[in-house]
Design a protein around this motif. Structure first.
Motif, mmCIF file in Angstrom:
data_model
loop_
_atom_site.group_PDB
_atom_site.id
_atom_site.type_symbol
_atom_site.label_atom_id
_atom_site.label_comp_id
_atom_site.label_asym_id
_atom_site.label_seq_id
_atom_site.Cartn_x
_atom_site.Cartn_y
_atom_site.Cartn_z
ATOM 1 N N VAL A 114 -91.427 34.780 -21.341
ATOM 2 C CA VAL A 114 -90.012 35.000 -21.053
ATOM 3 C C VAL A 114 -89.824 36.486 -20.747
ATOM 4 O O VAL A 114 -90.047 37.341 -21.601
ATOM 5 C CB VAL A 114 -89.126 34.578 -22.228
ATOM 6 N N VAL A 136 -85.960 28.065 -23.749
ATOM 7 C CA VAL A 136 -86.550 28.047 -22.419
ATOM 8 C C VAL A 136 -86.135 26.763 -21.720
ATOM 9 O O VAL A 136 -85.943 25.722 -22.346
ATOM 10 C CB VAL A 136 -88.087 28.165 -22.477
ATOM 11 N N GLU A 152 -88.814 32.762 -16.577
ATOM 12 C CA GLU A 152 -89.687 32.023 -17.480
ATOM 13 C C GLU A 152 -90.926 31.586 -16.700
ATOM 14 O O GLU A 152 -90.812 30.952 -15.646
ATOM 15 C CB GLU A 152 -88.973 30.791 -18.033
#
Length: 949
Positions: A149, A129, A244
């Motif tokens: 995500v 991420v 995200e």
């Protein structure tokens, strides 16, 4: 030894379901031949590691025969080794590798030789991420703060939704966005929120860079009133790789607005191949036709660079639901006299069907473009750029102007029986980023990222089917330019970053600075549309539906701010990580802010980790909130009433001694756990508490004669308004909640089952009401419609978001077929109805309560050819709608402290001699856009063609 690399597509085999993760590029794999087996059998063996070389035990390796759809699976041992024996020779096979925290790997065109073993050396790419950390190797499950995500590149190809806001609405439980109706500009720009907080308390990034907000201030909507958000739908969802969502405060890392969390939108970076997407659908009632055509294509730039382009166009027609005009509530010709009303209808040759209220989604057309590119000039120099453009044409309707309620605004020569004004918008939104990265990547090397981002949003209004009644028969019925506003933002950023692998068990250090400049302008249009237009008429001034911006409202302003930050993240041991961030910002308009954040994560066992965070944050008042000024039209019981929104520089706010705006300040705590008992199952649970001081809202509607000074009353009269509002720091609030996310994968028969369950449960309450001393008498007045703090907006903040949202998805994929079932449960929502005019009624509005609802989506996918996937399905399969406003009134609390609705209705009839018209507009606007939309079932078909496979 044969070495080959292949790019594989999840869409083209068996992962066509919406909720399966996107397939990363296949690993380079090595096959060797040894250990001869019987001629009738083959085997598959190997070792699984990460790309950093770490062994990955308990990884699930599956091999699927495309000819028979037979699946065999095995789990790697503690050394990462695996062995699948007794396999039929030949092929083609697909090998799938699954490990929590890593991208699912799919290797196509695998052929097995009879009597031989095929050895694969598999290296998994972490599902890293880019938000919440500045390390490049953190996965969502390794993060010290919760991160969702969403693999958008595959999701958009199969699920019913196409807009980013709606895609996330049905994927991320802590995220909420509902299309508005009868809400002015908010009909065309969907407000969105995270964890039940405001639309302006979620920071949006694109490729890690700050995204600009809209120029629009939400004023009439049921969501985000008084706030300024980011329009996610200006980005083509087909060009987005993944999203995200950081569910934790992060202002110390990224700056103002990140109180609720941060959304980072990663654009596609493929350097070859592409896809064409065609989607079309229709509601079960035959309206709301929605069609989208999009193209995405990747190109190689140099040896390691790429250019990825996306373009799409979509059309969404309007909808309308549950019209039933009640002559006792919303008559056309004569109020409170049914016999006279019917006689007038007959004389005019009309029925109520001729006055049907359009009360659903606006008609919207979009054209969007998106690009993302990067060139590796050398090992120590990379250039990148990305950007977007969106043009949107929106057409929406407002309530009818009728002889019964607004006789002075009905020009008989133009619209003898009344009219329904149409408020339309033209929106231009564009953004571009250019940047350079200096330095070698990898441990123990400094990198410097220099970038500049410019974002621009402009909204212009035009009107149709309306009049300015003060002009009589000379009034236009179409105003091509009724004014608008525009917002420009420029951000220059520098970030230095280095990972020290020998400091503790690994330490990352980042620091940098940022300079931001904002400019906001309100633009005049045709003066004949303005409420301030003066021709000495008795009729109310301005075009009905939207009254433009007068000379006093045509403001322009700018501000700058500079910021600096330090971010350190360290693995104290291989099981314990900590991080801290400090940030200082100084604004040209209101001073400085110093904030910080600290996190920790401990891996208690191989399958259990605990994590926590504390941070302070702030949100600067948006430039729009500081400068916005307009004379607006508001729905009232007896027609439209005129109110003014006045900024801090206005004579009215100075006469009333309204305090100037200051930043919101926040403190938030979070604590959670990460559970991964098997490679097939993961669960995260995170509790949070967010305290916000000096929260900015729109004040209540202040009127003459309720404790306001004579000077204030005179200024109201000078502006030809009966009510006034302004932005104020009037609330301290606390938001508490918990997020739970679980995923489970399992080989079932010849296919694969994926189950996803997620939920958000939250509540917001007021800790303190910050009412200036000179307004304290208003707040303690017995009439709630004269309060300094607006009861309606207060209720929208506390209970206007669903108290809970639960997602349950079940997907099964076998061979060329995929079936998905998605269920979304929306919790209860409640808020106060529009308050009546206190000069007429001495009580407030109904507390409307909308009971929980659950909707179900069904999708079936089929792949007739390698490059083509077809999906047919239904959104809201069972045609579920929220409570009507009338039902919500019966569920809720009656005005004036009455014990029941029936008691209030009886009191009203006895006192005024006619039935109660409350809740307002309950017949013509039967539904409110609360937990979800009210269009009901939507049937759709999607076709995706992939090229360059």
């Amino acid at each position: 030894m044969n070495t080959f690399t292949t790019r594989c597509s999840v869409l083209g085999l068996f992962l066509s379901s919406a909720l399966l993760p996107t397939t990363a590029r296949s690993q380079a794999l090595t096959t060797t031949t040894d250990n001869a087996l019987p001629a009738a059998a083959s085997s598959l063996t190997g070792v699984v590691t990460s790309v950093q070389g770490e062994v990955q035990p308990n990884t699930v390796i599956s091999i699927i025969s495309l000819s028979t759809s037979l699946r065999r699976s095995v789990t790697a041992n503690q050394s990462g080794a695996f062995d699948l024996a007794g396999l039929a020779p030949g092929g083609p096979y697909v090998v799938q590798v699954q490990q929590p925290g890593f991208r699912v790997q799919n290797i196509t065109n695998v052929f097995l030789k009879a009597g031989e073993a095929t050895v694969l050396t598999l290296k998994l790419n972490p599902e890293t991420v880019a938000v919440g950390t500045r390390r490049d190797d953190r996965t969502a499950l390794q993060s010290a703060v919760p991160v969702d995500v969403v693999e958008m590149s595959e999701l958009v190809k199969t699920v019913p939704q196409t807009d980013l806001t709606q895609l996330l609405q049905y994927t991320v439980p802590a995220f909420n966005s509902t299309r508005q109706t009868g809400a002015g500009g908010s009909d065309h720009v969907d407000p969105a929120s995270l964890r039940g907080l405001g639309t302006d308390q979620m920071l949006v990034l694109v490729n890690g860079k700050r995204r600009h907000t809209t120029a629009l201030v939400n004023l009439l909507s049921n969501r985000g009133v008084g706030s300024v958000g980011t329009d996610l739908n200006t980005l083509s969802s087909l060009g987005v790789e993944r999203v995200e969502v950081l569910r934790d405060g992060a202002a110390a890392q990224y700056g103002s607005d990140a109180i609720a969390g941060v959304m980072n939108i990663n654009l596609k970076s493929d350097n070859h191949g592409g896809s064409v997407l065609l989607s079309s659908g229709l509601t079960s009632e035959g309206d709301g036709l929605a069609t989208l055509l999009g193209v995405n294509k990747g190109f190689r730039l140099g040896a390691k660079g790429f250019l990825n382009l996306t373009a799409d166009a979509d059309y969404r027609d309007h909808t309308t639901r549950a019209y039933s005009r009640d002559p006792q509530v919303s008559p056309v010709f004569v109020a409170h006299n049914p016999a006279a009303e019917q006689a007038a209808l007959t004389a005019a040759g009309r029925t109520y069907s001729d006055f049907e209220q359009n009360n659903g989604d606006a008609r919207v057309r979009n054209v969007r473009g998106l690009f993302n590119g990067r060139v590796e000039a050398s090992d120590a120099l990379a250039l990148y750029a990305f950007g977007s453009y969106n043009f949107r044409r929106g057409q929406a309707n407002t309530p009818w102007v009728l002889p019964s309620t607004q006789p002075n605004e009905v020009v008989k020569e133009l619209f003898p029986y009344g009219y329904q004004p149409q408020v339309n918008t033209r929106i231009h939104d564009g953004a571009g980023t250019v940047g350079v990265v200096l330095g070698r990547s990898g441990p123990n090397h400094w990198t410097l990222d220099l970038s500049n981002t410019t974002g621009y949003n402009r909204m212009n209004y035009d009107l149709a089917n309306t009049v300015n009644a003060s002009l009589g028969a000379e009034s236009p019925t179409v105003f091509d330019n009724a004014g608008g506003f525009q917002f420009l933002q420029n951000v220059t950023n520098a970030t230095a970053n280095r990972f020290f692998d020998k400091v503790l068990a690994g330490t990352n250090v980042a620091f940098g600075g940022e300079f931001r400049a904002d400019r906001y302008e309100i633009m005049r249009g045709d003066e004949r549309a303005e409420a301030e237009y003066d021709n000495n008429s008795l009729a109310q001034q301005g075009a009905q539906g939207f009254s433009g911006f007068g000379e006093a409202s045509a403001v322009v302003g700018s501000r700058t701010n500079v910021g600096a930050f330090l971010d350190v993240e360290a693995d104290v041991t291989k099981r314990w990580s900590v991080s801290g961030a400090l940030r200082y910002e100084n604004y040209s308009t209101f001073g400085s802010a110093f904030i910080y954040k600290a996190t920790t994560r401990v891996r208690v066992t191989d399958f259990l980790a605990v994590r926590g965070a504390f941070n302070t944050g702030f949100r600067a008042p948006s430039l729009q909130q500081v400068l916005y000024r307009q004379i607006t039209q508001r729905p009232g019981v007896n027609g439209v009433v005129y109110a003014g929104i006045f900024n801090n520089q206005d004579e009215l706010t100075q006469k009333a001694q309204v305090p100037t705006l200051t930043p919101e300040r926040s403190r938030s705590f979070s604590a959670g756990l990460v559970l991964t008992p098997t490679p097939a199952f993961s669960l995260t649970a995170d509790a949070y508490m967010i305290d916000i001081d000096n929260r900015i809202t729109l004040s209540g509607l202040l009127r003459p004669g309720f404790g306001i000074s004579p000077q204030f009353t005179q200024v109201l009269a000078n502006n030809r308004v009966s009510q006034a509002q302004f932005f104020t720091n009037d609330l301290d609030t606390r938001t508490q909640g918990i997020d739970v996310v679980a995923n489970y994968r399992h080989a079932l028969g010849k296919g694969q089952l994926l189950v996803t369950a997620a939920g958000n449960f939250n509540r917001t309450r007021t800790l303190a009401q910050n009412v200036p001393a000179n307004f304290s008498s208003l707040q303690t007045d017995d009439n709630p419609t004269t309060n300094y703090i607006d009861p309606r907006q207060l209720s929208l903040i506390e209970t206007g978001n669903p108290a809970s949202k639960i997602l349950l998805g079940v997907n099964y994929n076998i061979g060329k077929f995929g079936v998905g079932l998605r269920n979304t449960y929306f919790g209860e929502v409640s808020y106060y109805d529009v308050a009546p005019d206190p000069a007429v009624y001495d009580f407030g509005g109904y507390l409307l309560v909308f009971k929980p609802r659950a909707v179900t989506d069904l999708l079936v996918s089929y792949q007739p050819a390698k490059a083509l996937t077809l999906t047919v399905g239904a959104q809201n399969l069972f045609n579920v709608k929220p409570n009507t406003i009338d039902e919500a009134a019966s569920n809720g609390v009656a005005p004036g402290g009455f014990a029941s609705r029936s008691e209030f209705e009886k009191f009203f009839q006895n006192r005024y001699g006619f039935p109660s018209p409350f809740p307002t507009n309950r017949d013509v606007y039967a539904y409110a856009p609360v937990q979800m939309g009210f269009n009901g079932a939507f049937m759709y078909l999607k076709a995706v063609y992939n090229f360059g496979l």
